[in-house]
Scaffold this motif. Structure first.
Motif, mmCIF file in Angstrom:
data_model
loop_
_atom_site.group_PDB
_atom_site.id
_atom_site.type_symbol
_atom_site.label_atom_id
_atom_site.label_comp_id
_atom_site.label_asym_id
_atom_site.label_seq_id
_atom_site.Cartn_x
_atom_site.Cartn_y
_atom_site.Cartn_z
ATOM 1 N N GLN A 1 0.835 -1.202 0.000
ATOM 2 C CA GLN A 1 0.000 0.000 0.000
ATOM 3 C C GLN A 1 0.866 1.247 0.000
ATOM 4 O OE1 GLN A 1 -2.803 0.268 3.191
ATOM 5 N NE2 GLN A 1 -3.332 2.382 2.741
ATOM 6 N N CYS B 1 -6.541 6.246 5.059
ATOM 7 C CA CYS B 1 -6.824 7.014 3.854
ATOM 8 C C CYS B 1 -8.052 7.897 4.067
ATOM 9 C CB CYS B 1 -7.084 6.078 2.682
ATOM 10 S SG CYS B 1 -5.645 5.117 2.198
ATOM 11 N N CYS C 1 -4.210 6.813 -1.604
ATOM 12 C CA CYS C 1 -4.654 8.207 -1.598
ATOM 13 C C CYS C 1 -3.527 9.148 -2.010
ATOM 14 C CB CYS C 1 -5.194 8.577 -0.221
ATOM 15 S SG CYS C 1 -3.953 8.587 1.085
ATOM 16 N N HIS D 1 -1.674 5.233 9.469
ATOM 17 C CA HIS D 1 -2.270 5.977 8.372
ATOM 18 C C HIS D 1 -3.652 5.441 8.024
ATOM 19 C CE1 HIS D 1 -2.795 8.022 4.558
ATOM 20 N NE2 HIS D 1 -3.018 6.858 3.995
ATOM 21 N N CYS E 1 1.381 6.805 0.432
ATOM 22 C CA CYS E 1 0.285 5.854 0.324
ATOM 23 C C CYS E 1 -0.132 5.732 -1.135
ATOM 24 C CB CYS E 1 -0.899 6.314 1.173
ATOM 25 S SG CYS E 1 -2.323 5.233 1.025
HETATM 26 ZN ZN LIG Z 1 -3.819 6.502 2.132
#
Ligand SMILES: [Zn+2]
Length: 73
Positions: A6, A46, A24, A44, A21
Protein backbone atom coordinates in the motif's frame (compact mmCIF):
# COMPACT_ATOMS: atom_id res chain seq x y z
CA UNK A 1 -4.44 -9.79 -0.76
CA UNK A 2 -1.06 -8.75 0.62
CA UNK A 3 -1.15 -5.42 2.35
CA UNK A 4 2.55 -4.62 2.22
CA UNK A 5 2.32 -2.78 -1.05
CA UNK A 6 0.00 0.00 0.00
CA UNK A 7 2.97 2.27 0.58
CA UNK A 8 5.83 3.30 -1.65
CA UNK A 9 9.16 4.34 -0.20
CA UNK A 10 11.16 7.09 -1.79
CA UNK A 11 14.63 8.19 -0.73
CA UNK A 12 15.00 11.88 -0.05
CA UNK A 13 18.00 14.04 -0.68
CA UNK A 14 18.38 14.53 3.03
CA UNK A 15 19.13 10.84 3.40
CA UNK A 16 15.74 10.10 4.89
CA UNK A 17 13.03 8.02 3.35
CA UNK A 18 9.52 9.10 2.56
CA UNK A 19 6.50 6.84 2.59
CA UNK A 20 3.66 7.54 0.19
CA UNK A 21 0.28 5.85 0.32
CA UNK A 22 -0.51 4.29 -3.03
CA UNK A 23 -4.24 4.53 -2.41
CA UNK A 24 -4.65 8.21 -1.60
CA UNK A 25 -1.16 9.37 -2.64
CA UNK A 26 -0.63 11.25 0.55
CA UNK A 27 2.75 11.37 2.18
CA UNK A 28 2.44 9.22 5.24
CA UNK A 29 5.67 10.35 6.81
CA UNK A 30 9.40 10.46 6.59
CA UNK A 31 12.09 8.80 8.63
CA UNK A 32 15.76 7.95 8.49
CA UNK A 33 15.65 4.17 8.41
CA UNK A 34 12.97 2.67 6.20
CA UNK A 35 11.98 0.38 9.04
CA UNK A 36 10.85 3.39 11.05
CA UNK A 37 8.20 4.15 8.47
CA UNK A 38 6.17 1.09 9.38
CA UNK A 39 4.80 2.69 12.53
CA UNK A 40 3.58 5.74 10.64
CA UNK A 41 2.14 3.54 7.92
CA UNK A 42 0.28 1.50 10.50
CA UNK A 43 -1.41 4.63 11.80
CA UNK A 44 -2.27 5.98 8.37
CA UNK A 45 -5.90 6.00 7.35
CA UNK A 46 -6.82 7.01 3.85
CA UNK A 47 -9.12 9.98 3.59
CA UNK A 48 -12.30 9.04 1.78
CA UNK A 49 -12.33 12.44 0.13
CA UNK A 50 -8.91 11.78 -1.36
CA UNK A 51 -9.97 8.43 -2.73
CA UNK A 52 -13.05 9.95 -4.31
CA UNK A 53 -11.01 12.76 -5.80
CA UNK A 54 -8.58 10.30 -7.33
CA UNK A 55 -10.92 7.60 -8.51
CA UNK A 56 -14.22 9.40 -8.71
CA UNK A 57 -15.98 6.78 -6.64
CA UNK A 58 -15.72 4.70 -3.52
CA UNK A 59 -15.31 0.99 -3.66
CA UNK A 60 -18.12 -0.32 -1.47
CA UNK A 61 -15.98 -3.05 0.02
CA UNK A 62 -13.36 -0.55 1.12
CA UNK A 63 -15.67 2.04 2.59
CA UNK A 64 -15.78 0.55 6.04
CA UNK A 65 -14.06 3.28 7.99
CA UNK A 66 -16.14 6.05 9.50
CA UNK A 67 -15.06 9.55 8.67
CA UNK A 68 -12.96 10.42 11.65
CA UNK A 69 -9.40 11.30 12.41
CA UNK A 70 -8.97 13.12 9.16
CA UNK A 71 -6.07 15.49 8.90
CA UNK A 72 -7.06 18.81 7.46
CA UNK A 73 -4.23 20.67 5.84
ZN1 LIG B 1 -3.82 6.50 2.13
Amino acid sequence: MPSNRQFAHRPLRSGMHESICLRCFRTVGAAGPVDSLSAQEAEHVCSTEDIVALHGRIEPQKATSPQQGEESA
